[in-house]
Structures are given as C-alpha cells and as structure tokens.
Scaffold this active site. Sequence first.
Site, PDB file in Angstrom:
ATOM      1  N   HIS A  42       4.686  10.267  -1.772  1.00 39.07           N
ATOM      2  CA  HIS A  42       3.846   9.548  -0.882  1.00 39.07           C
ATOM      3  C   HIS A  42       4.198   8.089  -0.863  1.00 39.07           C
ATOM      4  O   HIS A  42       4.144   7.363  -1.676  1.00 39.07           O
ATOM      5  CB  HIS A  42       2.405   9.524  -1.128  1.00 39.07           C
ATOM      6  CG  HIS A  42       1.705  10.491  -1.900  1.00 39.07           C
ATOM      7  ND1 HIS A  42       2.161  11.693  -2.296  1.00 39.07           N
ATOM      8  CD2 HIS A  42       0.457  10.432  -2.354  1.00 39.07           C
ATOM      9  CE1 HIS A  42       1.217  12.296  -2.958  1.00 39.07           C
ATOM     10  NE2 HIS A  42       0.213  11.567  -3.012  1.00 39.07           N
TER      11      HIS A  42
ATOM     12  N   PHE B  91       0.826  -1.204   0.000  1.00 32.35           N
ATOM     13  CA  PHE B  91       0.000   0.000   0.000  1.00 32.35           C
ATOM     14  C   PHE B  91       0.860   1.253   0.000  1.00 32.35           C
ATOM     15  O   PHE B  91       1.879   1.323   0.691  1.00 32.35           O
ATOM     16  CB  PHE B  91      -0.884   0.062   1.249  1.00 32.35           C
ATOM     17  CG  PHE B  91      -1.904  -1.021   1.352  1.00 32.35           C
ATOM     18  CD1 PHE B  91      -3.076  -0.970   0.622  1.00 32.35           C
ATOM     19  CD2 PHE B  91      -1.691  -2.098   2.194  1.00 32.35           C
ATOM     20  CE1 PHE B  91      -4.019  -1.966   0.730  1.00 32.35           C
ATOM     21  CE2 PHE B  91      -2.629  -3.097   2.319  1.00 32.35           C
ATOM     22  CZ  PHE B  91      -3.795  -3.040   1.575  1.00 32.35           C
ATOM     23  N   ASP B  92       0.427   2.234  -0.752  1.00 32.69           N
ATOM     24  CA  ASP B  92       0.852   3.610  -0.527  1.00 32.69           C
ATOM     25  C   ASP B  92       0.098   4.098   0.717  1.00 32.69           C
ATOM     26  O   ASP B  92      -0.854   3.447   1.151  1.00 32.69           O
ATOM     27  CB  ASP B  92       0.489   4.455  -1.753  1.00 32.69           C
ATOM     28  CG  ASP B  92       0.613   5.938  -1.489  1.00 32.69           C
ATOM     29  OD1 ASP B  92       1.674   6.357  -1.011  1.00 32.69           O
ATOM     30  OD2 ASP B  92      -0.366   6.662  -1.735  1.00 32.69           O
ATOM     31  N   LYS B  93       0.499   5.216   1.294  1.00 28.59           N
ATOM     32  CA  LYS B  93      -0.189   5.693   2.499  1.00 28.59           C
ATOM     33  C   LYS B  93      -1.171   6.810   2.204  1.00 28.59           C
ATOM     34  O   LYS B  93      -2.369   6.630   2.274  1.00 28.59           O
ATOM     35  CB  LYS B  93       0.826   6.145   3.561  1.00 28.59           C
ATOM     36  CG  LYS B  93       0.143   6.586   4.865  1.00 28.59           C
ATOM     37  CD  LYS B  93       1.147   6.908   5.937  1.00 28.59           C
ATOM     38  CE  LYS B  93       1.913   8.189   5.645  1.00 28.59           C
ATOM     39  NZ  LYS B  93       1.033   9.375   5.601  1.00 28.59           N
TER      40      LYS B  93
END
Length: 640
Positions: free
Chosen positions: A640, A305-307
């Site tokens: 990100h 996942f990206d945040k």
Amino acid sequence: MTGRTKARIAAATGIMLIAALAFHLADFSAWRDGLLFVSAITAGVPTAIRAFQALSHKAFSIDLLVTIAVVGALIIGEYVEAAVVSFLFIFGAWLEARTLEKTRRSLRDLVDMAPQEAQVIRDGVTLTISVDDVLEGETVVVQSGGKIPVDGTVIAGRAQVNEATITGEPVPAAKNVGDKVYSGTIVDNGFFSMRAEQVGDDTTFAQIIELVEEAQDSKTKAQRFLDRFAQIYTPAIVVLAVLVLIVSRNIEFALTFLVIACPGALVISTPVSMVAGLGNGARHGVLVKGGDALERFSKIDTMVFDKTGTLTVGRPEVTEVFPLGMYDAGQVLALSARLELASEHPLGRTIVEEARLRGHEVSIAPTEVEVIKGGGIRGHVDGVTVAVGSRRVLAEMGVELSASAQAHALLRERGGNTAVFAVLDGELAGIISIADQIRPEARDAIAAMRQSGVRRFYMLTGDNQHTAALVAAELGIDEVRSELLPADKVRIVQELKDAGHRVAMVGDGINDAPAIATADVGLAMGAGTDVSIQTADVILMGNRFDQLVHAYSLAKATVRNMLQNTWIALGTVVLLLTGVLAQKVFMATGMLVHEISVLVVILNAVRLVRYRERRTTSAPTIVPEKVTAPDTAIVSDTAH
C-alpha cells in the site's frame, strides 16, 4: 513529599505569619520573632532536606540556594525575610505540585477507567474473576453498562459500545458478531459474548496507559537543556553571591541576590507545558510518545501519506469480477478467496467477504502459500495453482497480458478501481475490480494543515498510477508516487529528509512501518497494525483526520507555550536581579514577585488542558461514491 503535606506546611506557616503580624501590631516583639523563627524552620526544613538529597547525588538544585539564603537570614537576625522566603517557596512548591497533578488527571482518569473484573464461562458456569486472571481464548460475557475487560472478537449477541477511551469518539459504535472490541470501552446497551484475544498488559487499553505514562515522564530537548543549565547555574550563583558579599560587605544584600536569582519558574516552564499538552492529546484520542516527539512534530514542513486505510477508509468492496478464459466469475472469485484465507491484508479479506456474500464455501485453507514481494500471493487450492495480486504477479508467473485484458484493466483503473489479477494454473483467469472510498474529512484536514504551516503533501502507494492520481487530485495532494514497494517508500522519505525537509509519515500497515520509522515523525492510524503503532511517534486512536489536525495544532501550541513560559521566567529573573543590584528590590518582595511568576507560568500552561484547534469553515467536500481503489498488492503487506 506529597502535595497534601506541602499544603499543610504552607497553611501552618501562613497562619504563623499572620499571627506574627498581630504580635508586631501589639508590640510583642519577642513573641513575633519567636514565631517567625519557628515559621522559617517549619517551612525551611523540607526545602533543606531536598537540597541535601540532591547534593548526595552530586546535583545542585534551586532548593540549595533558598536553604543558604534562609539560614543566612536567620543568622543575621532577619527573621521576617527568612520566614517569608521559606513560606513563599513551600507555597510555590505546593502550587506547582497541585497544578501538575491537575494536568496529569487525564492519565489518572484512564487508570480509573481500567476494568477490574470480568465474567467468564468455564465448564459451562459463568464466573466473576479478576481481569488479570482472564486467559487468552476464554469466552467472556459483557452486559449492558459493563466495561469490556479484554480485547477480543464478538462471537454472539450485539451491543452499542462507547469507545471514547480508545478513539476519543463519544458516539457509540454498533458491535455485531465478528467485530473487534477493546478493553476499557463501555457497553451502552445490549449484551454479547466475546472471545478473549489480548489479555493483561497486551490489551489496547493497557498499552495506552503505558504510552501516556512513558510520554509524560519523557523530556523535550528544552527540558534536557534546562537540566544541564541548572547544574551550572546553581553553583555559579553561589559563587557570584560570595563575590557580591566580598565587594559590598553587606550580607543581607548578598543573600537577597542569592534568593532572587532562583530560577524556579524557569525550571518548571517546559515540563508543565509538555504534561498539559500530552494530557490534552490523550483526552482527544491522540497519543504522543513523549515531549520530544511533540516538539519534532511541531516543526514538520512536509507530510507523507500512505493511501489505503490512511487516506481511504480501508473498507474496500469488490465492484466487478471479470472472467477470462475457461473459468466463470464464481470460480475465479471462490478460488481467489480460498487463497486469500492465508492473508491478513484488508484487500484479501475483501475478496473473502465477497465470496461468502455470494454463497461460496471458503473455509478450507490453501497449501504451499508464498508471498510475492510487493505483488500478491500464490499457493495451491484443490490441486489448482492460484496467484492473486498486481501486475507483478503476472510477471512472477510468466503470464502475458492480452490487449483486451489490458484495455479492460485500464478502463477499471481510470474509473477509480484497482485491477487485481487472478492467475489459475498459469493462465490469466480473471480481473477482480476493487474500490475504496476516500475519507470524507481528509480534504479539509489537509487544507487546514496547509494553512497551519505544512508546505508539501506527498502520497506514496503501491497502487496503480491512475487510481493514485484520482485520489491526489481529489484531496489536493502536491505529489504522488505510485506502484511502490516498501523500500521505495523508505527511499523517498529519506530523500526528502536529505533535501532539508522535516518529514512526517502517516500510515497504517506493516508495509508502512519502515517509512514511519525513517521519517522525522511517524504517525499511525489507530486501526492499523501493531507494528506500525509500535513504530510511530504519534498514534491517532480514532483513526480520524480531525485528530491529525488536532495533534499538529496541539504540538505547535505546546511548543509556543513552552517558549512563552521560558521568556516569562527568564524576564522575571533578569528584572529582579536588575532591581536588586539597583537596591530597589529586597528579599521578601523579590521572592513574592518570583512566586507570582511561577503562578503565571503554571496558569499559562494550564490553558493547554482545554486547548482545541481553531476550525476554519470551508465548502463541503463532495466525495464520489467510489473514487479510489486500494493497492494492487493484495496480500503482501508491502504494497500500500
């Protein structure tokens, strides 16, 4: 041939068969045989035409086997077998076409929802024109109950808009001045004027239709294998039937072998499942770019996942402006906001919005703007050199971080904020703290996917390690890597793949696109950038984690369904051929069993149309009001 034509032929030949039975009972054998002959020809001609069309393209189809069998049966006077076989085959073709049409209904419903007309203001006059004639930049008026014709931004008025066609979410969303609205969505109540920004084929709705069409026309690995299999299987069965005829010297036995060997259910076993699964996803706001992507998604064991904007809601807020040196908090915020006008990054917009809320004038754009890779942005504002971003900005500008400033930044980061540094004329002038909320459904979604078979969860972010660790601990993520550049994300995803993991990457920003493309399966949040959406294999139009859980469970259910159908089809052919060789199964009864297997395969696939993942109940997740902060690189869409 259309489904309606197949239905008419099947109905006509079915009536002929019933009439032939009546003639048989009345002992009118000549009338019976004549009607059976006509019935066999009526139903057999369309099959023969398809067989010869395939042969003209050097393809051996199942229709060829049936045509040879029907012609052979007519030649030897087996009119009953010829009529029944041709009827059952055309009836099965109609049934298949009807069911495939039903599973494709989600796409047709989408097309039917497409707006046809728009009201635009030209020279002060409101005109109703075709939606294809709306020009970019024009003012469009949408009234209560109307469909929004193009993508754009509300410039006057307010309304409640049903965005189910885009997001899959039935609850209307409030739209006010400055909010984005999308083609194909419906105004429940209220009215507004909007500025057209994406028109024609560039609208979100048009792209959704295109994606679903392309996906439903694409093929899985299993389908491609079956296509190659048919090219070998059909001529092989013809050769075997000839050998059976030579050995047995029984033409009826050889023709029966030929007919029973038709793998009709096998040919449709994977397409009907795939189309039903893709249609289900489209109805629930999940767009999958083809059966191959669906198949790959079902096999993943690692999710990355990206945040910001992915695990967090992507609506950050400024929680503190801490001035340092000669500038006060208002000046630091105003100059930073003026610089951020040059950025489309959500954190940059957060600073701009906060400055406007505090009454600062931020309408004049900066000059000589330069993006600092993985760190932020710099430029000139009213003769002041301004740089805003992460600690990389300080290094780039040659600014030392004092012990007191470092202590304050760490304090804010440990509290779940991102410390954003503002440098004015080469001096550190302030620290802007920004925080974002974790998506309330993210923790339960990760737990559900872990139960469904995903073994490891990673979070890759450009944010600081303190904020990243807080988010990972809250969500139950196994491993977190912080302060990353986009190239670092790509490297880590590639390392996971090289280690034998099947990796899915979920992101929303331009900076996520390379990692999304590198992963085995890329997923984009629907509210993300065009680049990430175009790169991804799966798009979550509602920007919600429950859609991610549904997409994963749907992918696994669709692949299971394909395998079930394949085994049903193969098992039927093997059993029937065994019965034929044992002289226990004959042509008409064998064909009936064969068509029943086709029906079973279709009905099994149709279950996917109404599929919903099983939800497991769990304790509610308590989410702190502001747990995490967005990434430190405000402008460079690389952090990100």
